[in-house]
Enzyme design. Structure first.
Site, PDB file in Angstrom:
ATOM      1  N   CYS A  75       3.333  -6.377   8.930  1.00  0.00           N
ATOM      2  CA  CYS A  75       2.420  -6.750  10.016  1.00  0.00           C
ATOM      3  C   CYS A  75       2.990  -7.191  11.154  1.00  0.00           C
ATOM      4  O   CYS A  75       3.680  -8.398  11.126  1.00  0.00           O
ATOM      5  CB  CYS A  75       1.364  -7.751   9.495  1.00  0.00           C
ATOM      6  SG  CYS A  75      -0.025  -8.109  10.901  1.00  0.00           S
ATOM      7  N   HIS A 167       1.969   5.036   8.779  1.00  0.00           N
ATOM      8  CA  HIS A 167       1.446   5.404  10.119  1.00  0.00           C
ATOM      9  C   HIS A 167       1.565   6.642  10.415  1.00  0.00           C
ATOM     10  O   HIS A 167       2.226   7.357  10.145  1.00  0.00           O
ATOM     11  CB  HIS A 167       1.951   4.771  11.148  1.00  0.00           C
ATOM     12  CG  HIS A 167       1.972   3.186  11.135  1.00  0.00           C
ATOM     13  ND1 HIS A 167       1.153   2.674  11.877  1.00  0.00           N
ATOM     14  CD2 HIS A 167       2.808   2.380  10.796  1.00  0.00           C
ATOM     15  CE1 HIS A 167       1.312   1.126  11.805  1.00  0.00           C
ATOM     16  NE2 HIS A 167       2.347   1.126  11.127  1.00  0.00           N
ATOM     17  N   GLU A 216      -6.596   0.530  11.306  1.00  0.00           N
ATOM     18  CA  GLU A 216      -5.940   0.155  10.389  1.00  0.00           C
ATOM     19  C   GLU A 216      -6.691   0.199   9.016  1.00  0.00           C
ATOM     20  O   GLU A 216      -7.801  -0.168   8.771  1.00  0.00           O
ATOM     21  CB  GLU A 216      -5.632  -1.481  10.472  1.00  0.00           C
ATOM     22  CG  GLU A 216      -4.703  -1.826  11.462  1.00  0.00           C
ATOM     23  CD  GLU A 216      -4.259  -3.042  11.484  1.00  0.00           C
ATOM     24  OE1 GLU A 216      -4.124  -3.530  10.486  1.00  0.00           O
ATOM     25  OE2 GLU A 216      -3.798  -3.590  12.665  1.00  0.00           O
ATOM     26  N   CYS A 225      -2.050  -3.747  17.094  1.00  0.00           N
ATOM     27  CA  CYS A 225      -1.298  -3.498  15.803  1.00  0.00           C
ATOM     28  C   CYS A 225       0.004  -3.331  16.197  1.00  0.00           C
ATOM     29  O   CYS A 225       0.487  -2.322  16.796  1.00  0.00           O
ATOM     30  CB  CYS A 225      -1.977  -2.183  14.887  1.00  0.00           C
ATOM     31  SG  CYS A 225      -1.034  -1.875  13.533  1.00  0.00           S
ATOM     32  N   GLY A 228       1.957  -0.546  14.526  1.00  0.00           N
ATOM     33  CA  GLY A 228       1.322   0.674  15.205  1.00  0.00           C
ATOM     34  C   GLY A 228       1.963   1.079  16.375  1.00  0.00           C
ATOM     35  O   GLY A 228       2.171   2.159  16.538  1.00  0.00           O
TER      36      GLY A 228
END
Length: 287
Positions: A75, A167, A216, A225, A228
């Site tokens: 994260c 992703h 997510e 994110c 991301g």
């Protein structure tokens, strides 16, 4: 039993941060879900635990839980909050570079100010196997829906990359397109991703400027994110569409992503914000 926590966010991607360094620290799925309930609990996109490092080369370990009780591997916004939390707790000094252990491996962090952090996110991994995707190329199209249904026959092209978590990056002309509200959840849970995937929708403004929305896995649409943003930049950089330093605008704010390409690690820089501290009072979770 009560549990002290800190509420934080990185560009609106919000977290409950818990000090889990005590030897008797325990956390289970039922408690995570209860704390994550935005109506009956505290609410968060992810819960972060700060624990003793398993890897002796690292200063601390941080665990990542989604609101549904599932575990996450990385994260980006969360690790910035971890670094800021460690500074506030007197466990890091300004200007320090520390090595932290995430569920997907070590990361290095640089504390630029009390609330601004740079993170070495490692080198993007474009092997579909790293994202547990059953495809064989970095840019792939899949049919999302079967007839009958709102996405029947809809084919979505995306790039696959792992930033410690999987992703799928989709380039779009308009982030306000209502179709994204259906495509995002459908792509996140597509069966060709064995463990689900974070679905990022990116709009290119310039070679050094992107806009992004991310749905997510385990959390849904988020204000920001971090991984991301890294993934979106990496996919477009691999295609030769962006420069080595890019600003990525998300609904909650902006991040700077720096990557010089294969053979180099990718760095993410952005804020970490404290909101409040509190005490969770355990209740009968069967109610």
């Amino acid at each position: 039993m009560s549990l002290r926590f800190t509420k934080m966010h990185g560009l609106g991607n919000d977290f409950v941060v818990i000090d889990g360094r005590a030897p008797d620290f325990e956390l289970d799925v039922a408690r995570v879900r209860a704390i994550g309930d935005r109506y009956r609990g505290v609410g968060f996109d992810q819960l972060l635990t700060i624990e003793p490092a398993r890897d002796p080369s690292c200063a601390f370990y941080y665990g990542i839980w989604n609101t549904d009780g599932s575990l996450a591997g990385q994260c980006g916004n969360g690790v910035r909050c971890v670094a800021a939390w460690l500074y506030r707790a007197g466990l890091m000094s300004m200007g320090d570079e520390a090595r932290l252990e995430s569920p997907s491996g070590p990361v290095s962090v640089k504390l630029l100010t009390a609330t601004r952090v740079s993170v070495d996110m490692g080198e993007p991994d474009f092997d579909p196997k790293a994202s547990h995707f059953d495809g064989g190329a970095p840019t792939i199209g899949v049919t999302l829906g079967q007839s009958p249904g709102p996405l029947a026959g809809t084919v979505v092209e995306f790039g696959v990359v792992s930033m410690g978590n999987p992703h799928a990056v989709v380039t779009v002309d308009d982030l306000r397109d209502p179709m994204l509200e259906t495509v995002g959840p459908a792509l996140t849970t597509h069966p060709r991703f064995a463990d689900g995937v974070n679905a990022g929708f990116v709009h290119k403004l310039a070679r050094d400027h992107l806009q992004l929305r991310v749905h997510e896995r385990g959390a849904g649409w988020t204000q920001a994110c971090g991984t991301g943003a890294c993934a979106a930049m990496a996919v477009l950089h691999q295609r030769g569409e962006v420069d080595d330093s890019v600003q990525v605008d998300l609904p909650g704010g902006s991040l700077r992503i720096d990557w010089a390409g294969p053979g180099h690690t990718l760095w993410m820089t952005g804020p970490a914000t404290f909101v409040f501290e509190g005490e969770w009072l355990d209740m009968d979770l069967s109610d």
